[in-house]
Design a protein around this motif. Structure first.
Motif, PDB file in Angstrom:
ATOM      1  N   GLN A  52      -6.341  -6.115  17.422  1.00 20.56           N
ATOM      2  CA  GLN A  52      -5.575  -5.181  16.369  1.00 20.56           C
ATOM      3  C   GLN A  52      -5.791  -5.379  15.023  1.00 20.56           C
ATOM      4  O   GLN A  52      -6.529  -6.379  14.386  1.00 20.56           O
ATOM      5  N   SER A  53      -5.606  -4.379  13.992  1.00 20.43           N
ATOM      6  CA  SER A  53      -5.833  -4.377  12.818  1.00 20.43           C
ATOM      7  C   SER A  53      -4.984  -5.632  11.872  1.00 20.43           C
ATOM      8  O   SER A  53      -5.561  -5.986  10.965  1.00 20.43           O
ATOM      9  N   ASN A  54      -4.109  -6.261  12.507  1.00 22.96           N
ATOM     10  CA  ASN A  54      -3.402  -7.245  11.826  1.00 22.96           C
ATOM     11  C   ASN A  54      -4.038  -8.556  11.957  1.00 22.96           C
ATOM     12  O   ASN A  54      -3.355  -9.575  11.764  1.00 22.96           O
ATOM     13  N   THR A  83      -7.457 -11.164  11.934  1.00 23.52           N
ATOM     14  CA  THR A  83      -8.375 -11.812  11.012  1.00 23.52           C
ATOM     15  C   THR A  83      -9.759 -11.666  11.564  1.00 23.52           C
ATOM     16  O   THR A  83      -9.681 -12.088  12.897  1.00 23.52           O
ATOM     17  N   THR A  85      -7.090 -10.254   7.054  1.00 24.75           N
ATOM     18  CA  THR A  85      -7.143  -8.999   8.242  1.00 24.75           C
ATOM     19  C   THR A  85      -7.817  -8.009   8.040  1.00 24.75           C
ATOM     20  O   THR A  85      -8.479  -7.673   7.013  1.00 24.75           O
ATOM     21  N   GLN A  93      -7.163  -5.036   8.608  1.00 23.49           N
ATOM     22  CA  GLN A  93      -6.538  -3.806   7.631  1.00 23.49           C
ATOM     23  C   GLN A  93      -6.840  -3.938   6.105  1.00 23.49           C
ATOM     24  O   GLN A  93      -6.887  -2.773   5.368  1.00 23.49           O
TER      25      GLN A  93
END
Length: 66
Positions: free
Chosen positions: A4-6, A8, A34, A36
């Motif tokens: 996921q985008s959160n 690292t 991260t 994002q």
């Protein structure tokens, strides 16, 4: 687990070494930041899709919470 985008880039690459090639392809540095923060929104979805394809993970293969 789905990438996921959160997460690292460093944590992802430690768990799934195969993702290093994808990060190189998109010029994403391996850091504690991260995804994002590291990539623009228009690249983020493409990157996440490719990373999850490399590790064989999708929302269909994972359950909520882990």
């Amino acid at each position: 687990m789905v990438i996921q985008s959160n997460m690292t880039s460093k944590a992802i690459s430690v768990v799934w070494e195969d993702t290093l090639e994808v990060f190189q392809k998109y010029n994403v540095p391996i850091t504690e930041k991260t995804l994002q923060v590291l990539v623009t929104d228009n690249i983020l979805q493409v990157l996440l899709t490719e990373l999850n394809n490399v590790v064989g993970s999708s929302h269909a293969t994972c359950i909520e919470g882990g």
